[in-house]
Scaffold this active site. Sequence first.
Site, PDB file in Angstrom:
ATOM      1  N   GLU A 190       0.865  -1.181   0.000  1.00 28.61           N
ATOM      2  CA  GLU A 190       0.000   0.000   0.000  1.00 28.61           C
ATOM      3  C   GLU A 190       0.895   1.223   0.000  1.00 28.61           C
ATOM      4  O   GLU A 190       1.681   1.417   0.921  1.00 28.61           O
ATOM      5  CB  GLU A 190      -0.850   0.028   1.260  1.00 28.61           C
ATOM      6  CG  GLU A 190      -1.923  -1.025   1.255  1.00 28.61           C
ATOM      7  CD  GLU A 190      -2.425  -1.291   2.656  1.00 28.61           C
ATOM      8  OE1 GLU A 190      -2.561  -0.314   3.426  1.00 28.61           O
ATOM      9  OE2 GLU A 190      -2.645  -2.454   2.966  1.00 28.61           O
ATOM     10  N   ASP A 244      -4.729   8.998  11.142  1.00 30.38           N
ATOM     11  CA  ASP A 244      -3.359   8.544  11.360  1.00 30.38           C
ATOM     12  C   ASP A 244      -2.746   9.046  12.653  1.00 30.38           C
ATOM     13  O   ASP A 244      -2.992  10.166  13.083  1.00 30.38           O
ATOM     14  CB  ASP A 244      -2.486   8.966  10.181  1.00 30.38           C
ATOM     15  CG  ASP A 244      -2.779   8.126   8.953  1.00 30.38           C
ATOM     16  OD1 ASP A 244      -2.642   6.885   9.064  1.00 30.38           O
ATOM     17  OD2 ASP A 244      -3.173   8.680   7.927  1.00 30.38           O
TER      18      ASP A 244
END
Lengths: 256, 393
Positions: A46, A57
């Site tokens: 990814e 995140d």
Amino acid sequence: MNRLQNLFHTKKTNLLSIYYTAGYPELNTTVDIAEALEKAGADFLEIGFPYSDPVADGPTIQHSSETALQNGMTVHVLFEQLKDLRKRVNIPILLMGYVNPILQYGIEKFCKTASEVGVDGIIVPDLPMYEYEALYSKYFLDNNLSNIFLVTPQTSADRIRKIDELSNSFIYLLSSSSITGGSLNVSTNIEDYYKRIKAMELNNPAIIGFGISNNATFTKACEYASGAIVGSAFVKLLAEDNYLEKIPAFVKAIRP
Amino acid sequence: MKYGVNELGYYGDFGGAYIPEMLYPNVEELRQQYLNIINDAGFRAEFDQLLKDYVGRPSPLYHAKRYSEKYGANIFFKREDLNHTGSHKINNAIGQILLAQRLGKKRIIAETGAGQHGVATATVCALMGLECIVYMGEIDMARQAPNVARMKMLGAKVVSATSGSKTLKDATNEAMRDWIANPVDTHYIIGSVVGPYPYPDMVARFQSIISLEAKRQLLEHTGKELPEYVMACVGGGSNAMGMFYHFLDNESVRLVAVEAAGKGVDSGHSAATTFLGREGVLHGSRTILMQTDDGQVVEPYSVSAGLDYPGIGPQHAHLYKINRAQYVSITDDKALQAGLLCSQLEGIIPAIETAHALAQLEKMQFKASDNVIICISGRGDKDLETYIKYFGF
């Protein structure tokens, strides 16, 4: 069938995927890192394209995104770098990023360009299911791209069924409701959650992500799913000197 | 309502809920329940009672005679600065804390820019005995230090946001990250008409008390329910949406929203979103935001922490696009001077946010018979240091 669908067709267990942010720590090593990871044995990758406000995140990936942006990474630059991707890398590649940079690039053009450079799927954490289904799925399907949905311990069974219906490669199972970079805590609740998903006998295989950082957590995840994704732990390695040379040992340590 | 939200959470092209799956259960729970809860008679009674006895509503509609003389129209101040905690933010905080209780939440998080929403949230958490964590940009904590102390005194934990521009947008990011990690017991009290649906609609409803009262009060003052102009400042846009809400369907009422131009719209140091922004997604909704060609959010600038935000609420984006409201901008200098003028002409020291709306009066062309309502969204106590530095008092 794209490379990703092909992979899940042929390999059912212990799949290892690695996430990293394009443009970190250096602008132009995106494909070098991919090549090194393939050689080291990763099953699919990814590649994250950075965003200024990555709400899902934790600090590690926030930092990598900030650095990548400072280095000059953009969606345009990334696609330019990936032009010759398929001359050097054969394993399936996903792009992962937030919806706004995709919208500014143009979602139709984004899907087309991604497919042209040999990308197999896209993960957009903040693209809602409704908008995907009603407005954008045609661009994904026309370009033979898989859209990957996330599932958390709080996702209802009905919604998981719907996600399974809209998926055509795998489902990204979050180990807990958390931002990236936490630790995998396999408590009774989490085991119940994994067992609950397994018992649903979904059409798509599940891959576990968030909190996978070493062999112990990887092995544990593979008991319940077809494989697991390592993100923040790998991004931390990229901060070290001579990171390309350290990639084989890193991958081996996760999955000997 | 013609300009209200549709069943999918959109205002025209704007709105929706662009959130990661981790936030979906929380937002979906709110979406399913918010209208039932806030339309419930018991909720309304408790909300109205607290607004009256605790906040001090209705806030007065004051006929500002010296301002009226100066600008050649009947200028009315809607005095949200007189609310408990010093701004309109408390209206929404009361509404959401009652909602959070009914959802069984035990822990409250919030983001704050100027600190007014943080103080309002810390206040209602103290009132209800709930744990309170407020995220605030590191830079804002320095320039709004009195509000940081107030929040702490009220028992809240203030967490500094150190990522990005270290202001309101980053505080919002941190609050969202907290909510992702605490999906079951926590309610996120968003302070403006931003965020994923249903927040923009829910916050607008809680703030709509401002225009509901103003309509009735203007009738008492003038014998007319509808003014010619309604004006307010816009960061995310909650005081403006509250001030506009009950006038939206009265097309004769001209709505004026004042953004922060910072050092000038072309200076590279600005927060004038409609001038500098394009359509995109920010903090969970499709709206207008300041961004690069690559879709990275641009760090805004304004002397006013409450307007220092790179987006606007999706309903504002819609009102802008269809020209139902006029969006203008005012620089730091003009705002600070307007703050001084209001202090000396009317004896009211306004928040610097509010002073942006007041400064726009200079640019308006009124008729003598025009009735103008301007929202005095907050008081200037928190801004004294900035005023003192600027004017050298």
